[in-house]
Design an enzyme around this catalytic site. Structure first.
Site, PDB file in Angstrom:
ATOM      1  N   ARG A   1       7.125 -10.797   7.205  1.00 57.13           N
ATOM      2  CA  ARG A   1       8.123 -11.015   8.258  1.00 57.13           C
ATOM      3  C   ARG A   1       7.487 -11.619   9.507  1.00 57.13           C
ATOM      4  O   ARG A   1       8.121 -12.391  10.227  1.00 57.13           O
ATOM      5  CB  ARG A   1       8.827  -9.683   8.578  1.00 57.13           C
ATOM      6  CG  ARG A   1       9.826  -9.286   7.460  1.00 57.13           C
ATOM      7  CD  ARG A   1      10.136  -7.803   7.524  1.00 57.13           C
ATOM      8  NE  ARG A   1      11.208  -7.371   6.643  1.00 57.13           N
ATOM      9  CZ  ARG A   1      11.068  -7.103   5.330  1.00 57.13           C
ATOM     10  NH1 ARG A   1       9.891  -7.244   4.749  1.00 57.13           N
ATOM     11  NH2 ARG A   1      12.099  -6.700   4.614  1.00 57.13           N
TER      12      ARG A   1
ATOM     13  N   ARG B   1      13.285 -11.679 -12.210  1.00 56.14           N
ATOM     14  CA  ARG B   1      13.889 -10.789 -11.207  1.00 56.14           C
ATOM     15  C   ARG B   1      15.230 -11.343 -10.717  1.00 56.14           C
ATOM     16  O   ARG B   1      15.375 -12.538 -10.499  1.00 56.14           O
ATOM     17  CB  ARG B   1      12.903 -10.560 -10.042  1.00 56.14           C
ATOM     18  CG  ARG B   1      11.666  -9.827 -10.550  1.00 56.14           C
ATOM     19  CD  ARG B   1      10.662  -9.578  -9.471  1.00 56.14           C
ATOM     20  NE  ARG B   1      11.116  -8.593  -8.487  1.00 56.14           N
ATOM     21  CZ  ARG B   1      10.406  -8.236  -7.431  1.00 56.14           C
ATOM     22  NH1 ARG B   1       9.216  -8.788  -7.216  1.00 56.14           N
ATOM     23  NH2 ARG B   1      10.869  -7.342  -6.605  1.00 56.14           N
TER      24      ARG B   1
ATOM     25  N   ASP C   1       8.546   1.999  -3.634  1.00 58.03           N
ATOM     26  CA  ASP C   1       7.322   1.363  -4.136  1.00 58.03           C
ATOM     27  C   ASP C   1       6.221   2.384  -4.453  1.00 58.03           C
ATOM     28  O   ASP C   1       5.214   2.040  -5.071  1.00 58.03           O
ATOM     29  CB  ASP C   1       6.791   0.332  -3.120  1.00 58.03           C
ATOM     30  CG  ASP C   1       7.792  -0.807  -2.928  1.00 58.03           C
ATOM     31  OD1 ASP C   1       8.637  -1.015  -3.820  1.00 58.03           O
ATOM     32  OD2 ASP C   1       7.718  -1.482  -1.886  1.00 58.03           O
TER      33      ASP C   1
ATOM     34  N   LYS D   1      11.594  -4.583 -10.508  1.00 60.46           N
ATOM     35  CA  LYS D   1      10.451  -4.883  -9.635  1.00 60.46           C
ATOM     36  C   LYS D   1       9.512  -5.843 -10.369  1.00 60.46           C
ATOM     37  O   LYS D   1       9.931  -6.479 -11.337  1.00 60.46           O
ATOM     38  CB  LYS D   1       9.749  -3.584  -9.237  1.00 60.46           C
ATOM     39  CG  LYS D   1      10.641  -2.618  -8.454  1.00 60.46           C
ATOM     40  CD  LYS D   1      11.076  -3.187  -7.121  1.00 60.46           C
ATOM     41  CE  LYS D   1      11.981  -2.238  -6.362  1.00 60.46           C
ATOM     42  NZ  LYS D   1      12.505  -2.833  -5.138  1.00 60.46           N
TER      43      LYS D   1
ATOM     44  N   ARG E   1       0.959  -2.592  -8.259  1.00 61.05           N
ATOM     45  CA  ARG E   1       1.067  -1.136  -8.027  1.00 61.05           C
ATOM     46  C   ARG E   1       0.735  -0.346  -9.304  1.00 61.05           C
ATOM     47  O   ARG E   1       0.198   0.760  -9.225  1.00 61.05           O
ATOM     48  CB  ARG E   1       2.457  -0.763  -7.493  1.00 61.05           C
ATOM     49  CG  ARG E   1       2.779  -1.510  -6.208  1.00 61.05           C
ATOM     50  CD  ARG E   1       3.627  -0.768  -5.238  1.00 61.05           C
ATOM     51  NE  ARG E   1       3.992  -1.663  -4.144  1.00 61.05           N
ATOM     52  CZ  ARG E   1       3.231  -1.891  -3.072  1.00 61.05           C
ATOM     53  NH1 ARG E   1       2.082  -1.269  -2.924  1.00 61.05           N
ATOM     54  NH2 ARG E   1       3.635  -2.735  -2.130  1.00 61.05           N
TER      55      ARG E   1
HETATM   56  O1  SPQ Z   1       7.949  -8.471  -2.599  1.00 58.52           O
HETATM   57  P1  SPQ Z   1       8.131  -7.693  -3.852  1.00 58.52           P
HETATM   58  O2  SPQ Z   1       7.472  -8.357  -4.997  1.00 58.52           O
HETATM   59  O3  SPQ Z   1       9.578  -7.390  -4.141  1.00 58.52           O
HETATM   60  O4  SPQ Z   1       7.379  -6.288  -3.604  1.00 58.52           O
HETATM   61  C1  SPQ Z   1       7.714  -4.888  -3.755  1.00 58.52           C
HETATM   62  C2  SPQ Z   1       6.331  -4.167  -3.960  1.00 58.52           C
HETATM   63  O5  SPQ Z   1       6.211  -3.221  -4.736  1.00 58.52           O
HETATM   64  O6  SPQ Z   1       5.410  -4.556  -3.257  1.00 58.52           O
HETATM   65  C3  SPQ Z   1       8.693  -4.583  -4.895  1.00 58.52           C
HETATM   66  F1  SPQ Z   1       8.311  -4.796  -6.050  1.00 58.52           F
HETATM   67  O7  SPQ Z   1       8.225  -4.323  -2.548  1.00 58.52           O
HETATM   68  C4  SPQ Z   1       9.523  -4.612  -1.990  1.00 58.52           C
HETATM   69  C5  SPQ Z   1      10.362  -3.335  -1.966  1.00 58.52           C
HETATM   70  O8  SPQ Z   1      10.495  -2.786  -3.251  1.00 58.52           O
HETATM   71  C6  SPQ Z   1       9.318  -5.126  -0.584  1.00 58.52           C
HETATM   72  C7  SPQ Z   1      10.549  -5.057   0.253  1.00 58.52           C
HETATM   73  C8  SPQ Z   1      10.580  -5.765   1.550  1.00 58.52           C
HETATM   74  O9  SPQ Z   1       9.519  -6.129   2.084  1.00 58.52           O
HETATM   75  O10 SPQ Z   1      11.695  -5.956   2.075  1.00 58.52           O
HETATM   76  C9  SPQ Z   1      11.659  -4.300  -0.112  1.00 58.52           C
HETATM   77  C10 SPQ Z   1      11.748  -3.571  -1.386  1.00 58.52           C
HETATM   78  O11 SPQ Z   1      12.516  -4.330  -2.304  1.00 58.52           O
HETATM   79  P2  SPQ Z   1      14.123  -4.251  -2.379  1.00 58.52           P
HETATM   80  O12 SPQ Z   1      14.455  -5.030  -3.633  1.00 58.52           O
HETATM   81  O13 SPQ Z   1      14.437  -2.812  -2.518  1.00 58.52           O
HETATM   82  O14 SPQ Z   1      14.679  -4.860  -1.204  1.00 58.52           O
END
Ligand code: SPQ
Length: 429
Positions: free
Chosen positions: A28, A123, A316, A343, A389
């Site tokens: 961000r 995804r 996560d 995920k 993870r």
């Molecule tokens: O970025 P990415 O690949 O989706 O990463 C993950 C992780 O485990 O690092 C999910 F696999 O984290 C997401 C988290 O699950 C990061 C995130 C964010 O930065 O906004 C939000 C979560 O995802 P979501 O789908 O619940 O919005």
């Protein structure tokens, strides 16, 4: 594929580590630096593969970003300073990059193509593309715009009144970033509170956003101003060492500079509930995010039930909580976590499948898993399946296995924690 041999350790971990920058906040910081006016500086940025993908995409969109390890300077020219890329925007393995970027590009009057790796191609994107199309963006992709590669031509966006069908910070953030470019006020309602880094960062960059319980209101046409961001340590990375310290006998670890945003700190509540010897010290604030140090000591753990509104606060961390639960007396039940299936891997299947190979007593359910403890883990050949993870969870598991663990595809760990093994080895007595 060559595997990493992790020898039985069966000792205590001791010492102190500084937890690397938060992945969600690092992404961000680049995005807000790019869409605001002026020079944004970022310190303690996470130079993991995912966040480097975000930098690379914004460079392709014409933004100048100076990068020096954990320090960045981003020369933002506002939303309107972004320019069409002649190349595809490659998000690598990063769901956050693609979904939030879609929200930004939804308002830009040019064409972009986004794609990523094999995991990203599986995804679901429809959760973002559908509401963005309702706002006026033109988006297409495989399976009616549901999967990458995605082509997007942004446009004159209308505001949206939208109740999110799933609790997702990525969908919420994509809509907030689009809403900032829309004509009028948007209203977004969450089914459960998810991480609020985007909302905090909008304020940090001089924007206006209101929240009443689960309803968020934001006006379009706001001009954001460059800011200085200090990224706190990632609690999702700290979670691996919190677990290591709790399950490895004779351990005492200090984890410095950990982000303690309440929308992310569900694991601390769960560990406390399971009886972990955990202390939070020296809480302060950095760039509107709470930060503190954590001390964890080896603990006698008991099983618990994890369900409902806490799930988005620790989504996560569920892979590492599953490992923790193998070392707790009794049964741990994790429910309401079907989001794990979409995920980097299907984390219900990969956690259950890989931990079973190490002798854990664990079963998958429709929306989570059940873990029976306490179990002496054995050892064996396991894989991260390309999921950072899962890789780190298995490496921590190896500390308490009685035999060797052979970890395949450990390289995935660099997605969020390039220094993971260096930090782990530095704590072995
Ligand atoms: O970025 P990415 O690949 O989706 O990463 C993950 C992780 O485990 O690092 C999910 F696999 O984290 C997401 C988290 O699950 C990061 C995130 C964010 O930065 O906004 C939000 C979560 O995802 P979501 O789908 O619940 O919005």
């Amino acid at each position: 594929m060559e595997s990493l041999t992790l020898k039985p350790f069966n000792g205590g971990l001791a010492g102190e580590i500084g937890i690397p920058g938060d992945k969600s906040i690092s992404h961000r910081s680049v995005m807000f630096g790019a869409i605001s006016h002026g020079v944004t500086t970022v310190t303690n940025f996470l130079p993991g593969d995912d966040c480097l993908s975000t930098i690379s995409c914004f460079r392709k969109l014409g933004v100048i970003i100076e990068e020096n390890g954990q320090n960045l300077r981003i020369f933002g020219k506002g939303f309107e300073g972004l320019t069409e890329s002649a190349e595809f925007l490659d998000v690598g393995n990063s769901g956050t990059t693609i979904r939030l970027l879609m929200g930004i590009l939804a308002g830009r009057p040019f064409y972009s193509v986004l794609h990523g790796d094999e995991s990203i191609a599986k995804r679901p994107m429809i959760r973002v593309t559908d509401p963005l199309k309702t706002m006026g963006a033109s988006i297409d992709g495989r399976k009616e715009g549901g999967f990458t590669p995605l082509g997007i031509r942004g446009g004159n966006l209308n505001p949206i009144h939208y109740k999110l069908p799933v609790a997702s910070a990525q969908v919420k953030s994509a809509l907030l970033l689009a809403a900032l470019q829309a004509k009028g006020e948007s209203v977004i309602v969450e089914p459960a509170e998810t991480r609020d880094h985007t909302e905090r960062m909008i304020q940090q960059f001089g924007g206006n956003i209101q929240r009443e319980n689960r309803m968020i209101k934001i006006k379009g046409g706001q001009t954001l101003k460059a800011s200085d961001v200090h990224v706190p340590g990632d609690i999702s990375s700290a979670a691996f060492f919190l677990t290591a310290g709790a399950v490895a006998d004779g351990s005492e670890l200090t984890l410095k500079n950990v982000g303690l945003n309440p929308t992310r700190s569900g694991i601390l509540d769960v560990m406390e509930d399971m009886g972990a010897t955990l202390e939070v010290i020296t809480e302060k604030e950095a760039s509107r995010e709470p930060v503190g140090d954590l001390i964890i000591r080896s603990s006698r753990l008991r099983g618990t039930v994890i369900e409902g509104d806490i799930i988005p606060r620790l989504i996560d961390e569920i892979p590492i909580i599953a490992l923790l639960a193998t070392q707790a007396e009794g049964k741990t039940v994790i429910k309401d976590a079907a989001e794990l299936k979409v995920k980097e891997t299907n984390r219900i299947d990969t956690v259950v499948g890989e931990l079973r190979k190490l002798g854990a007593r664990i079963e998958a359910t429709e929306d989570g898993m059940i873990v029976y403890g306490k179990t002496q883990l054995t050892g064996g050949r396991v894989s991260s399946h390309g999921d950072h993870r899962i890789g780190m969870m298995l490496a921590i598991a190896s500390l308490i296995c009685k035999d060797e663990v052979y970890l395949e595809n450990h390289q995935a760990i660099s997605v969020s924690y390039p220094q993971f093994f260096e930090h782990l080895n530095s704590l072995k007595r």
